[in-house]
Design a protein around this motif. Structure first.
Motif, PDB file in Angstrom:
ATOM      1  N   TYR A   1       0.837  -1.202   0.000  1.00 17.08           N
ATOM      2  CA  TYR A   1       0.000   0.000   0.000  1.00 17.08           C
ATOM      3  C   TYR A   1       0.872   1.253   0.000  1.00 17.08           C
ATOM      4  CZ  TYR A   1      -2.607   3.844   2.125  1.00 17.08           C
ATOM      5  OH  TYR A   1      -3.139   5.077   2.408  1.00 17.08           O
ATOM      6  N   ALA A   2       1.851   1.302   0.916  1.00 15.51           N
ATOM      7  CA  ALA A   2       2.734   2.466   1.008  1.00 15.51           C
ATOM      8  C   ALA A   2       3.569   2.619  -0.263  1.00 15.51           C
ATOM      9  CB  ALA A   2       3.642   2.336   2.232  1.00 15.51           C
ATOM     10  N   LYS A   3       4.053   1.508  -0.799  1.00 14.84           N
ATOM     11  CA  LYS A   3       4.874   1.539  -2.010  1.00 14.84           C
ATOM     12  C   LYS A   3       4.087   2.072  -3.200  1.00 14.84           C
ATOM     13  CE  LYS A   3       5.130  -1.680  -4.892  1.00 14.84           C
ATOM     14  NZ  LYS A   3       5.240  -2.929  -5.666  1.00 14.84           N
ATOM     15  N   VAL A   4       2.900   1.521  -3.412  1.00 10.99           N
ATOM     16  CA  VAL A   4       2.082   1.913  -4.560  1.00 10.99           C
ATOM     17  C   VAL A   4       1.673   3.384  -4.456  1.00 10.99           C
ATOM     18  CG1 VAL A   4      -0.144   1.569  -5.697  1.00 10.99           C
ATOM     19  CG2 VAL A   4       1.243  -0.408  -5.050  1.00 10.99           C
ATOM     20  N   ARG A   5       1.323   3.827  -3.249  1.00 11.34           N
ATOM     21  CA  ARG A   5       0.942   5.228  -3.066  1.00 11.34           C
ATOM     22  C   ARG A   5       2.094   6.161  -3.439  1.00 11.34           C
ATOM     23  NH1 ARG A   5      -4.208   6.767  -2.620  1.00 11.34           N
ATOM     24  NH2 ARG A   5      -3.548   8.556  -1.362  1.00 11.34           N
ATOM     25  N   ARG A   6       3.319   5.819  -3.011  1.00  9.50           N
ATOM     26  CA  ARG A   6       4.466   6.666  -3.314  1.00  9.50           C
ATOM     27  C   ARG A   6       4.846   6.594  -4.795  1.00  9.50           C
ATOM     28  NH1 ARG A   6       5.736  10.354  -2.146  1.00  9.50           N
ATOM     29  NH2 ARG A   6       8.006  10.296  -1.902  1.00  9.50           N
ATOM     30  N   GLN A   7       4.752   5.396  -5.382  1.00 10.54           N
ATOM     31  CA  GLN A   7       5.106   5.248  -6.794  1.00 10.54           C
ATOM     32  C   GLN A   7       4.172   6.039  -7.707  1.00 10.54           C
ATOM     33  OE1 GLN A   7       5.066   0.919  -7.015  1.00 10.54           O
ATOM     34  NE2 GLN A   7       7.271   0.879  -7.372  1.00 10.54           N
ATOM     35  N   THR A   8       2.932   6.197  -7.271  1.00  6.72           N
ATOM     36  CA  THR A   8       1.952   6.909  -8.092  1.00  6.72           C
ATOM     37  C   THR A   8       1.782   8.369  -7.664  1.00  6.72           C
ATOM     38  OG1 THR A   8       0.170   6.032  -6.662  1.00  6.72           O
ATOM     39  CG2 THR A   8       0.675   4.830  -8.707  1.00  6.72           C
ATOM     40  N   GLY A   9       2.723   8.853  -6.841  1.00  8.08           N
ATOM     41  CA  GLY A   9       2.743  10.269  -6.496  1.00  8.08           C
ATOM     42  C   GLY A   9       1.793  10.681  -5.396  1.00  8.08           C
ATOM     43  N   HIS A  10       1.381   9.760  -4.534  1.00  6.28           N
ATOM     44  CA  HIS A  10       0.463  10.071  -3.444  1.00  6.28           C
ATOM     45  C   HIS A  10       1.129   9.831  -2.093  1.00  6.28           C
ATOM     46  CE1 HIS A  10      -2.204   8.998  -6.869  1.00  6.28           C
ATOM     47  NE2 HIS A  10      -2.947   9.989  -6.413  1.00  6.28           N
ATOM     48  N   SER A  11       0.606  10.515  -1.074  1.00  4.54           N
ATOM     49  CA  SER A  11       1.031  10.216   0.291  1.00  4.54           C
ATOM     50  C   SER A  11       0.192   9.047   0.799  1.00  4.54           C
ATOM     51  CB  SER A  11       0.828  11.440   1.186  1.00  4.54           C
ATOM     52  OG  SER A  11      -0.547  11.814   1.221  1.00  4.54           O
ATOM     53  N   TRP A  12       0.629   8.433   1.895  1.00  5.98           N
ATOM     54  CA  TRP A  12      -0.137   7.315   2.449  1.00  5.98           C
ATOM     55  C   TRP A  12      -0.477   7.590   3.903  1.00  5.98           C
ATOM     56  CZ3 TRP A  12       2.082   4.436   6.467  1.00  5.98           C
ATOM     57  CH2 TRP A  12       3.463   4.625   6.666  1.00  5.98           C
ATOM     58  N   GLN A  13      -1.556   6.953   4.374  1.00  2.99           N
ATOM     59  CA  GLN A  13      -2.028   7.173   5.732  1.00  2.99           C
ATOM     60  C   GLN A  13      -2.101   5.844   6.474  1.00  2.99           C
ATOM     61  OE1 GLN A  13      -5.775   9.147   4.776  1.00  2.99           O
ATOM     62  NE2 GLN A  13      -4.856  11.143   5.229  1.00  2.99           N
ATOM     63  N   LEU A  14      -1.681   5.861   7.725  1.00  4.29           N
ATOM     64  CA  LEU A  14      -1.590   4.641   8.523  1.00  4.29           C
ATOM     65  C   LEU A  14      -2.931   3.921   8.643  1.00  4.29           C
ATOM     66  CD1 LEU A  14       0.319   2.895  10.209  1.00  4.29           C
ATOM     67  CD2 LEU A  14      -0.322   4.254  12.212  1.00  4.29           C
ATOM     68  N   ARG A  15      -4.020   4.667   8.741  1.00  6.58           N
ATOM     69  CA  ARG A  15      -5.322   4.043   8.942  1.00  6.58           C
ATOM     70  C   ARG A  15      -5.807   3.276   7.707  1.00  6.58           C
ATOM     71  NH1 ARG A  15      -6.791   9.549   8.358  1.00  6.58           N
ATOM     72  NH2 ARG A  15      -8.168   9.962   6.579  1.00  6.58           N
ATOM     73  N   ASN A  16      -5.156   3.507   6.568  1.00  3.22           N
ATOM     74  CA  ASN A  16      -5.599   2.861   5.326  1.00  3.22           C
ATOM     75  C   ASN A  16      -4.644   1.779   4.826  1.00  3.22           C
ATOM     76  OD1 ASN A  16      -7.829   4.620   5.158  1.00  3.22           O
ATOM     77  ND2 ASN A  16      -6.601   6.179   4.120  1.00  3.22           N
ATOM     78  N   VAL A  17      -3.700   1.342   5.671  1.00  9.11           N
ATOM     79  CA  VAL A  17      -2.652   0.435   5.188  1.00  9.11           C
ATOM     80  C   VAL A  17      -3.173  -0.925   4.729  1.00  9.11           C
ATOM     81  CG1 VAL A  17      -0.790   1.512   6.486  1.00  9.11           C
ATOM     82  CG2 VAL A  17      -2.151  -0.326   7.549  1.00  9.11           C
ATOM     83  N   TYR A  18      -4.382  -1.288   5.141  1.00  6.07           N
ATOM     84  CA  TYR A  18      -4.911  -2.570   4.679  1.00  6.07           C
ATOM     85  C   TYR A  18      -5.955  -2.403   3.576  1.00  6.07           C
ATOM     86  CZ  TYR A  18      -2.340  -5.633   7.770  1.00  6.07           C
ATOM     87  OH  TYR A  18      -1.330  -6.353   8.370  1.00  6.07           O
ATOM     88  N   ASP A  19      -5.955  -1.239   2.931  1.00  5.05           N
ATOM     89  CA  ASP A  19      -6.788  -1.082   1.733  1.00  5.05           C
ATOM     90  C   ASP A  19      -6.323  -2.092   0.683  1.00  5.05           C
ATOM     91  OD1 ASP A  19      -8.152   0.975   2.878  1.00  5.05           O
ATOM     92  OD2 ASP A  19      -7.398   2.556   1.566  1.00  5.05           O
ATOM     93  N   GLY A  20      -7.256  -2.808   0.102  1.00  8.76           N
ATOM     94  CA  GLY A  20      -6.919  -3.781  -0.928  1.00  8.76           C
ATOM     95  C   GLY A  20      -6.386  -5.101  -0.388  1.00  8.76           C
ATOM     96  N   PHE A  21      -6.557  -5.338   0.945  1.00 10.08           N
ATOM     97  CA  PHE A  21      -5.974  -6.558   1.510  1.00 10.08           C
ATOM     98  C   PHE A  21      -6.572  -7.824   0.906  1.00 10.08           C
ATOM     99  CE2 PHE A  21      -6.391 -10.086   4.537  1.00 10.08           C
ATOM    100  CZ  PHE A  21      -5.048 -10.434   4.646  1.00 10.08           C
ATOM    101  N   LEU A  22      -7.880  -7.841   0.674  1.00 11.52           N
ATOM    102  CA  LEU A  22      -8.503  -9.050   0.120  1.00 11.52           C
ATOM    103  C   LEU A  22      -7.894  -9.389  -1.236  1.00 11.52           C
ATOM    104  CD1 LEU A  22     -10.559 -11.312   0.284  1.00 11.52           C
ATOM    105  CD2 LEU A  22     -12.269  -9.766  -0.700  1.00 11.52           C
ATOM    106  N   LEU A  23      -7.749  -8.386  -2.090  1.00 12.68           N
ATOM    107  CA  LEU A  23      -7.115  -8.619  -3.388  1.00 12.68           C
ATOM    108  C   LEU A  23      -5.661  -9.046  -3.212  1.00 12.68           C
ATOM    109  CD1 LEU A  23      -8.563  -5.642  -5.440  1.00 12.68           C
ATOM    110  CD2 LEU A  23      -8.940  -8.065  -5.909  1.00 12.68           C
ATOM    111  N   GLN A  24      -5.003  -8.457  -2.209  1.00  5.15           N
ATOM    112  CA  GLN A  24      -3.609  -8.815  -1.923  1.00  5.15           C
ATOM    113  C   GLN A  24      -3.502 -10.289  -1.534  1.00  5.15           C
ATOM    114  OE1 GLN A  24      -0.873  -6.268  -1.512  1.00  5.15           O
ATOM    115  NE2 GLN A  24       0.423  -8.078  -1.639  1.00  5.15           N
TER     116      GLN A  24
END
Length: 288
Positions: free
Chosen positions: A141-164
């Motif tokens: 989550y943190a990697k993808v957010r930074r690679q695409t030019g976005h900041s990341w937030q701790l409360r959202n670190v498991y966004d996309g976990f099911l797909l992951q």
């Protein structure tokens, strides 16, 4: 699976693979991150998506270099570097622990029509994959957010976990099964270039199978909006990408990244495993 040396007790094999797996993780990220950045931008960043301002791999590379220079290809490298060291060492540690623990049990039985594949290989592979998914998801989550030019937030670190999770389990289980088959039926693992080809090819095969899930996961983790919709459905994402074939966007740079990083990382890990055995450290660990 990570070595051909005489095995010790299950927990000792786990400790040794935990150590050598850190080298695998670090090498993996340093080698593959630049092309992974290209792949991720093609899949999930506005302005790089096909039909929406984005071109192919070469165009993406040129755009990143023009806008950000060489360092742009290493954008977001810190989270996956540390994360890769942790979750890849754990995936190998769990695999070796379970694999060794199940040795000399009914899990040694082979699965029919698989060319000698043992039950313990599949079970250990699934366990290793599951352990990795829980740790990898926040890092990705943190990697993808930074690679695409976005900041990341701790409360959202498991966004996309099911797909992951759905992506990682078949990906890594297939990788372990493939490496096991190569060990049993070929001599590729006896040389550096053979190890590079075996590990890189096995990883690429696994990614090809789950690639649509990789694309969707990156879009969810990047927070990619679809025509103003903040949280579009899977169906809307697929339609926006131009149908099912659009889910395979970025597969060329992704394959280059996956093949090179896993090939190089396997060479480093095999060297470490061999040094542990040749210097007697494996026996030292076994006698403690």
């Amino acid at each position: 699976m990570t070595h051909n040396h005489e095995r010790q007790e299950w927990w000792k094999e786990g400790l040794i693979s935990l150590a050598t797996g850190t080298l695998y993780g670090a090498t993996n990220t340093l080698t593959g991150h630049p092309m992974d950045t290209v792949k991720c931008k093609m899949q999930a960043q506005s302005g790089f998506l096909k039909g929406h301002g984005g071109g192919g791999m070469i165009d993406t590379i040129r755009t990143v270099f023009r806008r950000e220079g060489l360092m742009g290809f290493y954008r977001g490298v810190v989270p996956p570097m540390w994360g890769s060291v942790v979750y890849r060492s754990i995936q190998f540690s769990v695999f070796e622990s379970v694999y060794t623990k199940l040795t000399n049990t009914r899990a040694d039985n082979t699965i029919p029509f698989t060319g000698g594949l043992q039950i313990k290989t599949v079970v250990a592979g699934f366990c290793g994959a599951s352990s990795r998914a829980f740790i990898e998801s926040p890092v990705e989550y943190a990697k993808v957010r930074r690679q695409t030019g976005h900041s990341w937030q701790l409360r959202n670190v498991y966004d996309g976990f099911l797909l992951q999770y759905v992506r990682t389990c078949p990906l890594l289980t297939l990788y372990f099964v493939s490496i096991d088959s190569i060990r049993r039926h070929t001599t590729l693992m006896d040389s550096f270039w053979g190890q590079f080809i075996a590990s890189g090819g096995s990883a690429a095969l696994g990614f090809w199978v789950i690639w649509p899930l990789e694309t969707l996961k990156n879009q969810v983790q990047a927070g990619t909006e679809i025509e103003g919709i903040a949280k579009p459905t899977i169906r809307q994402r697929i339609q926006y990408l131009g149908g099912f074939t659009g889910l395979y966007r970025g597969i060329l740079p992704g394959t280059i990244s996956v093949f090179s990083r896993n090939g190089a990382a396997m060479i480093v890990m095999q060297k470490a495993q061999r040094m542990i055995s040749e210097t007697g450290l494996r026996d030292t660990v076994a006698s403690t």
